[in-house]
Each structure stands twice: as C-alpha cells, then as structure tokens.
Design an enzyme around this catalytic site. Structure first.
Site, short mmCIF file in Angstrom:
data_model
loop_
_atom_site.label_atom_id
_atom_site.label_comp_id
_atom_site.label_asym_id
_atom_site.label_seq_id
_atom_site.Cartn_x
_atom_site.Cartn_y
_atom_site.Cartn_z
N MET A 26 0.78 -1.20 0.05
CA MET A 26 -0.03 0.03 0.04
C MET A 26 0.72 1.26 0.02
SD MET A 26 -3.49 -1.00 2.01
CE MET A 26 -2.98 -0.35 3.75
N ASP A 31 12.04 -0.34 4.66
CA ASP A 31 13.10 -1.35 4.35
C ASP A 31 12.51 -2.97 4.60
OD1 ASP A 31 14.92 0.53 4.33
OD2 ASP A 31 15.96 0.07 6.28
N HIS A 33 9.42 -3.73 3.09
CA HIS A 33 9.16 -3.88 1.83
C HIS A 33 10.15 -4.04 0.85
CE1 HIS A 33 5.79 -1.08 3.40
NE2 HIS A 33 5.14 -2.26 3.08
N ASP A 147 2.52 -9.30 9.29
CA ASP A 147 1.16 -9.46 9.28
C ASP A 147 0.92 -11.03 9.24
OD1 ASP A 147 0.29 -6.68 8.91
OD2 ASP A 147 1.56 -6.75 7.22
N LEU A 181 9.11 -2.95 11.71
CA LEU A 181 8.91 -1.89 10.75
C LEU A 181 7.53 -1.94 10.25
CD1 LEU A 181 12.27 -1.51 8.93
CD2 LEU A 181 11.65 -0.62 11.07
O1 PAF Z 1 -0.12 -5.85 3.82
C1 PAF Z 1 -0.47 -5.04 3.08
O2 PAF Z 1 0.10 -3.91 2.88
C2 PAF Z 1 -1.92 -5.03 2.42
O3 PAF Z 1 -2.80 -5.65 3.14
C3 PAF Z 1 -1.88 -5.73 0.90
C4 PAF Z 1 -1.44 -7.25 1.10
C5 PAF Z 1 -1.16 -4.78 0.00
C6 PAF Z 1 -3.20 -5.69 0.38
O4 PAF Z 1 -3.60 -4.28 0.37
#
Ligand code: PAF
Length: 276
Positions: A26, A31, A33, A147, A181
């Site tokens: 999103m 870091d 990501h 997550d 993070l």
């Molecule tokens: O983890 C995230 O950033 C969001 O839940 C995702 C997987 C990009 C879906 O919008």
C-alpha cells in the site's frame, strides 16, 4: 522501472515473462518492503510491485484518508531495490464499479484476532489480493510475517482456489531496538516511538515464560496485557496461539505469540514464533 497505471498496460509489459515475482504493497515503503523486493528478485524472471491503498480493508473510522501516500520516494526506493514493473492503479482502474463481489475468508481464521477487532478487514484484503493476482498473474508472491494472520489467510485462499502461486512469507524487519517496521510507525511521536519497543518486548517476555516451562497460557497473556496497560497502552489482544491455525494451543504444539495494541492514536501489531 516501468510504471503501469492500467491493467492493459501491465499485461502488455508482463506478456513476455513466464514467472513474475510479486510484492503487493500500500506504499509508504520502508526497509521491510524493500527486503520483500530483494527476496523476490531471484525467485522470478521479472519483479513486480504494486502500490494501491485499498479502501475495502479500512473500517469507516480508520485511516484510509490519512494513510501516508509517499509516491516519489516510493518510486525511488523501488527503482533502487531493482523492481522492474510497478503496478499503480487508481481506484477507478481497480474498482471501476462497486466491488460487490468479494472474497470472504474462512471465519475460523478470518474472524479472530485482527478480524475480530477489524471486522471485514480480511475480506477487503482477500478481495484486493485476488484482484491484484488476476492482474499480475504472478508465479510467486511475497508477504511479510509481521502480518502473520494475513499471510495465513492468503495462503489458505491460494490453496483453496488452487491458484498457481507460491506464497513466500518473509521474516519481519525490525529497527535496532526491536520494533517491527510498519508504515504506521510514522504516526508515532518521539516519546511514543521510544515506548513502542515495549510491544516486541512483551512478546519476548511471553516467549521466555513458555520456554522456561510455564504452561498457564491464560496467566502469561493476562500478565502481558496488564504490563502494557500499566505503561499506558490499550491492548486489543496479546495471545499465545498454535501456529497451524491460530486457535488456542494444546500441549506440545508449535506456538506463536501475537499482539495488537494502541499507543496514543496508533495501533501497532507484532508477533513472535516461539521455538521449542
Ligand atoms: O499488507 C499490506 O500492505 C496489504 O494488506 C496488502 C497485502 C498490500 C493488500 O492491500
């Protein structure tokens, strides 16, 4: 890095590839990501990231409108990390008509913990991830273990729909003091940022208690919740669950400790797998 704003353009750019490796995000990249992007690179023949702030996974009172949109620096970071294609649709492209057809996860997994405190959250996540998968048609997709429940829900969705996509879970990236993070860490004041490490420390204390042989899980959880509350946090949950399905564990099962708590106006989540 090619930036695709439409599904047609994305598909045209990916037509020559057989094994896209995909990192959905999103935006407001950190870091963690970028680690997903660098781990994706050797797994595919083209690396694709997406940036889309998905309205469907926010409750009406949540931060959809204020969620940080940091386009220029996100693009710079993705380029530097070696991303080949960025899919950045706007809402009219991804949801040209109201998205009334949705993907609902199994309530046994999707309605507990995050799903309990954020009703509809995983339906929003599954719906957008399914749609992004349809657009990108990846062979491998990366999700952060921070997550934890989201990763499990996505794995179950992919398995039950027989999607030909390998889901790779990637270890949480942490700051030097242990804070996981997160794009939402940017909401913390200086004092809150210093305090925020207590969430991972609460999880570590739970893990220590289990490792030292304590078996009254309810007592361990209650102690952790009380400790956070005393420091001014408002915890939603701080629990020990079995890793296979996030249900209450029986003796001898592999465990994960999971937490969600609000510090001031910021809700943080974290988790810790507990070994042996
Ligand atoms: O983890 C995230 O950033 C969001 O839940 C995702 C997987 C990009 C879906 O919008």
């Amino acid at each position: 890095m090619h930036i695709a704003r439409t599904i047609e353009d994305l598909r045209e750019h990916l037509a020559a590839y057989r094994r896209p490796a995909f990192v959905p995000t999103m935006g407001n990249l950190h870091d963690g990501h970028l680690d997903l992007v660098s781990k994706a690179k050797p797994l595919g023949d083209v690396t694709v990231a997406s940036i889309f702030v998905n309205r469907l996974q926010f409750l009406p009172h949540e931060d959809f409108d204020t969620y940080p949109r940091t386009w220029d620096s996100d693009c710079e970071k993705l380029r530097a990390a070696g991303c080949d294609v960025l899919f950045a649709p706007d809402e009219k492209v991804l949801y040209p008509e109201p998205q009334t057809f949705k993907v609902h996860p199994d309530p046994a997994l999707g309605d507990i913990l995050e799903g309990h405190f954020r009703p509809g959250f995983f339906t929003g996540v599954c719906t957008v991830v399914m749609k992004l998968f349809c657009c990108v048609q990846p062979r491998v997709a990366m999700f952060g273990k921070k997550d934890y429940q989201q990763l499990m829900v996505i794995r179950q969705m992919v398995r039950q729909f027989a999607l030909p996509i390998e889901i790779v879970g990637v270890k949480t990236t942490r700051a030097d003091d242990g804070l996981a993070l997160s794009s939402r860490n940017g909401y913390l004041s200086e004092a809150e940022r210093a305090e925020a490490v207590q969430l991972s420390q609460a999880l570590r204390a739970m893990a220590e208690a289990v490792r030292s042989g304590e078996r009254d899980f309810a007592a361990i959880e209650a102690r952790g919740m009380a400790a956070l509350r005393e420091r001014g946090w408002q915890p939603d949950y701080l629990v020990l669950r079995r890793r296979s399905d996030l249900q209450a564990p029986a003796a001898g099962e592999a465990l994960v400790a999971l937490a969600a708590a609000r510090l001031g106006g910021t809700r943080l989540i974290d988790n810790l797998e507990i070994d042996g």
